[in-house]
Design an enzyme around this catalytic site. Structure first.
Site, PDB file in Angstrom:
ATOM      1  N   TYR A 164       0.826  -1.211   0.000  1.00  0.00           N
ATOM      2  CA  TYR A 164       0.000   0.000   0.000  1.00  0.00           C
ATOM      3  C   TYR A 164       0.862   1.263   0.000  1.00  0.00           C
ATOM      4  O   TYR A 164       0.450   2.312   0.490  1.00  0.00           O
ATOM      5  CB  TYR A 164      -0.978   0.015   1.178  1.00  0.00           C
ATOM      6  CG  TYR A 164      -2.115  -0.952   1.005  1.00  0.00           C
ATOM      7  CD1 TYR A 164      -3.351  -0.532   0.531  1.00  0.00           C
ATOM      8  CD2 TYR A 164      -1.950  -2.301   1.280  1.00  0.00           C
ATOM      9  CE1 TYR A 164      -4.397  -1.420   0.352  1.00  0.00           C
ATOM     10  CE2 TYR A 164      -2.989  -3.209   1.096  1.00  0.00           C
ATOM     11  CZ  TYR A 164      -4.204  -2.758   0.632  1.00  0.00           C
ATOM     12  OH  TYR A 164      -5.235  -3.653   0.447  1.00  0.00           O
ATOM     13  N   HIS A 204     -16.354  -2.483  -4.015  1.00  0.00           N
ATOM     14  CA  HIS A 204     -15.852  -3.199  -5.194  1.00  0.00           C
ATOM     15  C   HIS A 204     -16.900  -4.156  -5.759  1.00  0.00           C
ATOM     16  O   HIS A 204     -16.577  -5.188  -6.333  1.00  0.00           O
ATOM     17  CB  HIS A 204     -14.559  -3.956  -4.863  1.00  0.00           C
ATOM     18  CG  HIS A 204     -13.489  -3.096  -4.269  1.00  0.00           C
ATOM     19  ND1 HIS A 204     -13.035  -1.951  -4.890  1.00  0.00           N
ATOM     20  CD2 HIS A 204     -12.798  -3.203  -3.104  1.00  0.00           C
ATOM     21  CE1 HIS A 204     -12.102  -1.391  -4.130  1.00  0.00           C
ATOM     22  NE2 HIS A 204     -11.943  -2.123  -3.050  1.00  0.00           N
ATOM     23  N   HIS A 256      -9.023  -7.966  -2.285  1.00  0.00           N
ATOM     24  CA  HIS A 256      -9.599  -6.708  -2.763  1.00  0.00           C
ATOM     25  C   HIS A 256     -10.653  -6.117  -1.830  1.00  0.00           C
ATOM     26  O   HIS A 256     -10.564  -4.947  -1.452  1.00  0.00           O
ATOM     27  CB  HIS A 256     -10.171  -6.907  -4.165  1.00  0.00           C
ATOM     28  CG  HIS A 256     -10.361  -5.645  -4.952  1.00  0.00           C
ATOM     29  ND1 HIS A 256      -9.465  -4.597  -4.904  1.00  0.00           N
ATOM     30  CD2 HIS A 256     -11.338  -5.267  -5.820  1.00  0.00           C
ATOM     31  CE1 HIS A 256      -9.882  -3.628  -5.701  1.00  0.00           C
ATOM     32  NE2 HIS A 256     -11.022  -4.009  -6.263  1.00  0.00           N
TER      33      HIS A 256
END
Length: 466
Positions: A198, A327, A354
């Site tokens: 990240y 998502h 995800h």
């Protein structure tokens, strides 16, 4: 038709609609666990887990992954800072003399960051099921580690995989990794479903955060291979700061044995390990018809010999079946392309990340849907895989707590908690899967399931009433 007949007909229609809605909406279990909702924070740069090893030009960020398709090779990677130093890995087992393997060194620039010297060396022709010691940093500050090669590939070979996704480097990330390390189930290798550091969440995609992540995870990945899947946070596409080559930091730092399985890119590939055949796919590379990934997968699936490797496992980043509002349906176009193959070849389980939460599906498929036929609800399908989303490693973006309601029938269990899982293969017919949330004791499973192999023992292993 008389009034009473019309009323009766209307009642039948309404009851039919109610019953059909019940079929659609009567899902599995949503955990009642109440979790904190605030975002977590990345650990500060001076945290102990990011500590630079002492000594001149000491190797850091040491990590290993499988180096061939069979499990007889290991890619050893590390970074030196002061100078390139030696590319040599010295290695030995209790039954062999010390040997050397030479590798290569690379560097890269990203905006205003210049990497250290990144080394990759592949050790080949190892013996199965053997503990090897290895040393890097020859000539300067030497550091020693070890790993155990997998057993020889075979249908009844037991093996335990750990499963981690979307890890990051927050305080929760540290809890997840610690929880995995102390799990009495003892994973022997990690199937990592994407989103590593990240770093792209920091200003200018601060690549120092790639270095800190490498040092943070070294305590596990220097000793057991992590099998890498690329996620969206590995793309690092930032044209606003002049960075237009996707995946640049990731591909320089994390090598995989993609050429061994005939792949043309490091984002999709396959390996065999013990009794498992593992296919890694890329949600963020072209996957439409006739693309390199599509062509490779079309040729790859027929190669899987379930008499040799009965367990067929697929890793990807973006889930196809997801009942969270985060998502939502992002994996739909890839599902449309590849789901018929997954059913045809009887994939046992698909692991994705995800979505920063946990979810396990029933065995379902939606291959009948063709946009005009109205058959748009996933149905039970015992040839289909179980889909598991395990994007709950602990990254700084926090948990996905907003779920679609009602819970769809295909969803067997869902919970927004940080954690990890293990997939413990017993033999060609049975495997025990357990998901562990960080809040629980090390031996506690918050969700579990006995998997019955789709090829050798294809009985119904549903876990929710539908």
């Amino acid at each position: 038709m008389g009034t009473s007949s019309r009323v009766a007909a209307a009642i039948v229609v309404v009851l039919g609609l109610v019953l059909s809605l019940a079929v659609v909406c009567n899902g599995g279990k949503t955990s009642s666990f109440v979790r904190k909702v605030e975002k977590t924070a990345d650990m500060p740069l001076d945290s102990d887990v990011f500590k630079v090893p002492p000594g001149y030009n000491a190797p850091q960020q040491v990590h290993i992954t499988q180096g061939d398709q069979l499990g007889k090779a290991v890619i050893v990677s590390w970074v030196t800072v002061e100078e390139p130093g030696s590319n040599t890995v010295l290695y030995w087992s209790a039954y062999s003399k010390k040997q050397k393997s030479e590798g290569k060194v690379t560097t890269y620039k990203f905006y205003n960051y210049t990497s250290g010297y990144i080394h990759h060396t592949t050790i080949r022709n190892l013996k199965f099921n053997t503990k090897y010691y290895y040393v890097v940093g020859i000539g300067h500050t030497e550091r020693q580690f070890w790993f155990i090669t997998p057993p020889e590939v075979g249908p009844d070979v037991p093996y335990t995989f750990g499963l981690i996704g979307d890890l990051g480097q927050s305080f929760d990330s540290n809890k997840t990794l610690t929880h995995y390390e102390l799990n009495p189930q003892k994973g022997q290798a990690v199937l990592f479903v994407g989103d590593l550091s990240y770093a792209d969440k920091h200003p200018n995609h601060d690549n120092v955060r790639w270095d800190t992540w490498g040092r943070f995870t070294e305590r596990s990945v220097a000793y057991q291979p992590w099998i890498w899947t690329a996620g969206n946070h590995e793309i690092d596409f930032a044209p606003d700061i002049g960075e237009t080559k996707p995946f640049k930091p990731y591909t320089h730092r994390y090598h995989v044995p993609y050429k061994a399985s005939g792949s043309t890119a490091p984002f999709w590939y396959s390996i065999k390990r013990a009794s498992a055949y593992i296919i890694v796919l890329s949600s963020y590379s072209a996957y439409g018809k006739y693309t390199p990934q599509w062509t490779w997968l079309e040729q790859e699936l027929p190669k899987v010999n379930r008499s040799e490797t009965p367990w067929l496992i697929v890793l990807m980043h973006s889930p196809w079946y997801n009942s969270y509002n985060y998502h939502y349906m992002e994996g739909e176009t890839m599902r449309v392309m590849y789901e018929p193959w997954f059913v045809q070849y009887k994939v046992d389980v698909v692991f994705a990340g995800h979505v920063h939460a946990y979810e396990r599906s029933e065995r379902i498929s939606n291959v009948a849907y063709n946009i005009v036929n109205g058959i748009c609800i996933p149905v039970k399908d015992q040839s289909a895989p179980v889909y598991i989303t395990i994007g709950d490693g602990g990254n700084l973006e926090g948990l996905a707590t907003n779920m679609t309601e009602p819970q769809p029938a295909y969803s067997a269990y869902r919970e927004a908690s940080f954690g990890h899982a293990t997939f413990d293969i017993k033999n060609r017919t049975h495997a025990y899967y357990g998901w562990h949330q960080n809040q629980d004791g090390y031996a506690v499973t918050a969700d579990s399931m006995w998997f019955f192999n789709r090829y050798h023992h294809p009985v119904d292993d549903s876990t929710s009433a539908q």
